[in-house]
Write an enzyme that holds these catalytic residues in place. Structure first.
Site, PDB file in Angstrom:
ATOM      1  N   ALA A  48     -14.033 -14.307 -22.539  1.00 19.34           N
ATOM      2  CA  ALA A  48     -12.600 -14.169 -22.249  1.00 19.34           C
ATOM      3  C   ALA A  48     -12.255 -12.766 -21.772  1.00 19.34           C
ATOM      4  CB  ALA A  48     -11.792 -14.529 -23.490  1.00 19.34           C
ATOM      5  N   GLY A  49     -13.275 -11.996 -21.367  1.00 19.39           N
ATOM      6  CA  GLY A  49     -12.993 -10.658 -20.849  1.00 19.39           C
ATOM      7  C   GLY A  49     -12.855  -9.608 -21.932  1.00 19.39           C
TER       8      GLY A  49
ATOM      9  N   SER B 155     -17.382 -10.129 -25.466  1.00 18.90           N
ATOM     10  CA  SER B 155     -18.073 -10.857 -26.541  1.00 18.90           C
ATOM     11  C   SER B 155     -19.592 -10.704 -26.429  1.00 18.90           C
ATOM     12  CB  SER B 155     -17.690 -12.338 -26.525  1.00 18.90           C
ATOM     13  OG  SER B 155     -17.930 -12.903 -25.250  1.00 18.90           O
ATOM     14  N   SER B 156     -20.124 -10.715 -25.204  1.00 17.06           N
ATOM     15  CA  SER B 156     -21.589 -10.645 -25.079  1.00 17.06           C
ATOM     16  C   SER B 156     -22.093  -9.264 -25.499  1.00 17.06           C
ATOM     17  CB  SER B 156     -22.041 -10.989 -23.656  1.00 17.06           C
ATOM     18  OG  SER B 156     -21.523 -10.070 -22.732  1.00 17.06           O
ATOM     19  N   ALA B 157     -21.356  -8.210 -25.153  1.00 13.37           N
ATOM     20  CA  ALA B 157     -21.795  -6.862 -25.558  1.00 13.37           C
ATOM     21  C   ALA B 157     -21.661  -6.698 -27.068  1.00 13.37           C
ATOM     22  CB  ALA B 157     -20.979  -5.795 -24.830  1.00 13.37           C
ATOM     23  N   ALA B 158     -20.594  -7.285 -27.657  1.00 14.95           N
ATOM     24  CA  ALA B 158     -20.435  -7.181 -29.114  1.00 14.95           C
ATOM     25  C   ALA B 158     -21.591  -7.899 -29.810  1.00 14.95           C
ATOM     26  CB  ALA B 158     -19.094  -7.773 -29.542  1.00 14.95           C
TER      27      ALA B 158
ATOM     28  N   ASP C 163     -19.041  -2.145 -21.300  1.00 10.27           N
ATOM     29  CA  ASP C 163     -18.846  -3.060 -22.432  1.00 10.27           C
ATOM     30  C   ASP C 163     -19.751  -2.657 -23.606  1.00 10.27           C
ATOM     31  OD1 ASP C 163     -17.355  -4.301 -20.474  1.00 10.27           O
ATOM     32  OD2 ASP C 163     -18.130  -6.307 -20.850  1.00 10.27           O
TER      33      ASP C 163
HETATM   34  C1  MEV Z   1     -16.540  -6.572 -17.353  1.00 10.50           C
HETATM   35  O1  MEV Z   1     -16.146  -6.472 -18.708  1.00 10.50           O
HETATM   36  C2  MEV Z   1     -16.152  -5.334 -16.620  1.00 10.50           C
HETATM   37  C3  MEV Z   1     -16.560  -5.302 -15.152  1.00 10.50           C
HETATM   38  O2  MEV Z   1     -16.108  -4.059 -14.636  1.00 10.50           O
HETATM   39  C4  MEV Z   1     -18.064  -5.447 -14.973  1.00 10.50           C
HETATM   40  C5  MEV Z   1     -18.844  -4.229 -15.455  1.00 10.50           C
HETATM   41  O3  MEV Z   1     -18.284  -3.149 -15.662  1.00 10.50           O
HETATM   42  O4  MEV Z   1     -20.067  -4.385 -15.575  1.00 10.50           O
HETATM   43  C6  MEV Z   1     -15.875  -6.407 -14.359  1.00 10.50           C
END
Ligand code: MEV
Length: 309
Positions: free
Chosen positions: A103-104, A107-110, A148
């Protein structure tokens, strides 16, 4: 020594305030961490040779790290653990999450930061944790900028330029922010590819747009430190328009921005990769009640944050 896991680990989610996408192309970005968004717990399985299991009910995630599994989460987790010399068998990792997946909100980095911490332990250097998380992030997103993972590992408010150490921004007076999930899922890698295509097709037009996004991050940092919600809002409206021009907004996000402005927000924009995911809106001053109520009437559940708290 037999590879092992520590009992608990956690990581922050992230909200990109300004500079998403531009950060992939070397421009600055500004982001805030949401502490404790993902918490993992590890327990040994009865069978030490059974594939490691991961269960995160909030994300409907239940998988085993079976060799050759092409599921991106399984591949990413296996690669993070292998990078950390952690076990791929004999453990059950369960997780709690306070943010939606995909959802931006990072979540994957967490997930990959907390998994790296389970393997490396609480005293691991942040740079090692971030490096391990990036191994997983590359599986999810191709060529992530690293913002992230840095925010997931460090928290706080960070100014980030790809390839440099992130700088902590101290915010004297925390500023309220409302984050609204659109409920539309999308792929970060696809969204990043859209901006690459726009730059390839229209370099003289799209590159300056990317630079403008980088400048909103610089100006946004000054406005945040000054607690100037009117300027934060204006800059967000501008950034949203530019992100839309680069092709990474969508009807649902545009609509949420209109709702926020009509409910008295000083401005609003998409956050993260766009194409779905979340929108952020700055209430005027510290009163976010009207804004939250406007979204609640539409059946949406906003997250209320204090950036810099
Ligand atoms: C994604 O959370 C953020 C982007 O700028 C991609 C990135 O920084 O790798 C869209």
């Amino acid at each position: 020594m037999k590879p092992t896991l520590h009992e608990h680990a956690s990581a922050c989610a992230k909200v990109i305030l300004f500079g998403e996408h531009a950060v992939v192309h070397g421009q600055p970005a500004l982001a805030a961490g949401l502490p404790g968004a993902v918490k993992l717990h590890a327990q040994p399985l009865g069978d030490a040779r059974a594939p490691l299991r991961i269960s995160i009910p909030a994300w409907d995630l239940e998988l085993s790290l079976v060799p050759g599994d092409e599921h991106p989460v399984a591949r990413a987790c296996a690669e993070v653990l292998a990078h950390c010399d952690g076990p791929l068998q004999g453990w059950h990792v369960t997780g709690e999450a306070t943010i939606p997946a995909r959802a931006g909100l990072g979540s994957s980095a967490a997930l990959t930061v907390s998994l790296a911490r389970l393997a490396l332990g609480p005293d691991a250097a942040i740079t090692d944790v971030v490096e391990a998380s990036m191994v997983g992030e590359r599986v999810f997103h191709g060529t992530p900028s690293g913002i992230d993972s840095e925010v997931a590992a460090r928290g706080g408010v960070l100014r980030f330029v790809r390839g440099s150490a992130p700088q902590t921004v101290s915010v004297p007076q925390p500023v309220r922010l409302v984050v609204v999930p659109s409920g539309v899922a999308r792929s970060t890698a696809d969204q990043v590819a859209r901006v690459h295509r726009a730059i390839e097709r229209w370099p003289l037009l799209a590159r300056p747009l990317v630079e403008v996004l980088g400048r909103t991050a610089e100006q946004g940092e000054h406005a945040l430190v000054a607690g100037d919600t009117a300027r934060l809002g204006e800059l967000s409206d501008l950034a949203h328009g530019v992100l839309a021009a680069l092709g990474v907004s969508c009807a649902a996000l545009d609509e949420l921005c209109h709702v926020a402005r009509a409910a008295g927000a000083s401005g609003a924009k998409l956050t993260g990769a766009g194409g779905g995911g979340c929108m952020i809106a700055w209430p005027h001053g510290s009163d976010d009640e009207a804004l939250v109520a406007a979204f609640a009437r539409r059946g949406l559940v906003p997250l209320r944050l204090e950036v810099g708290a």
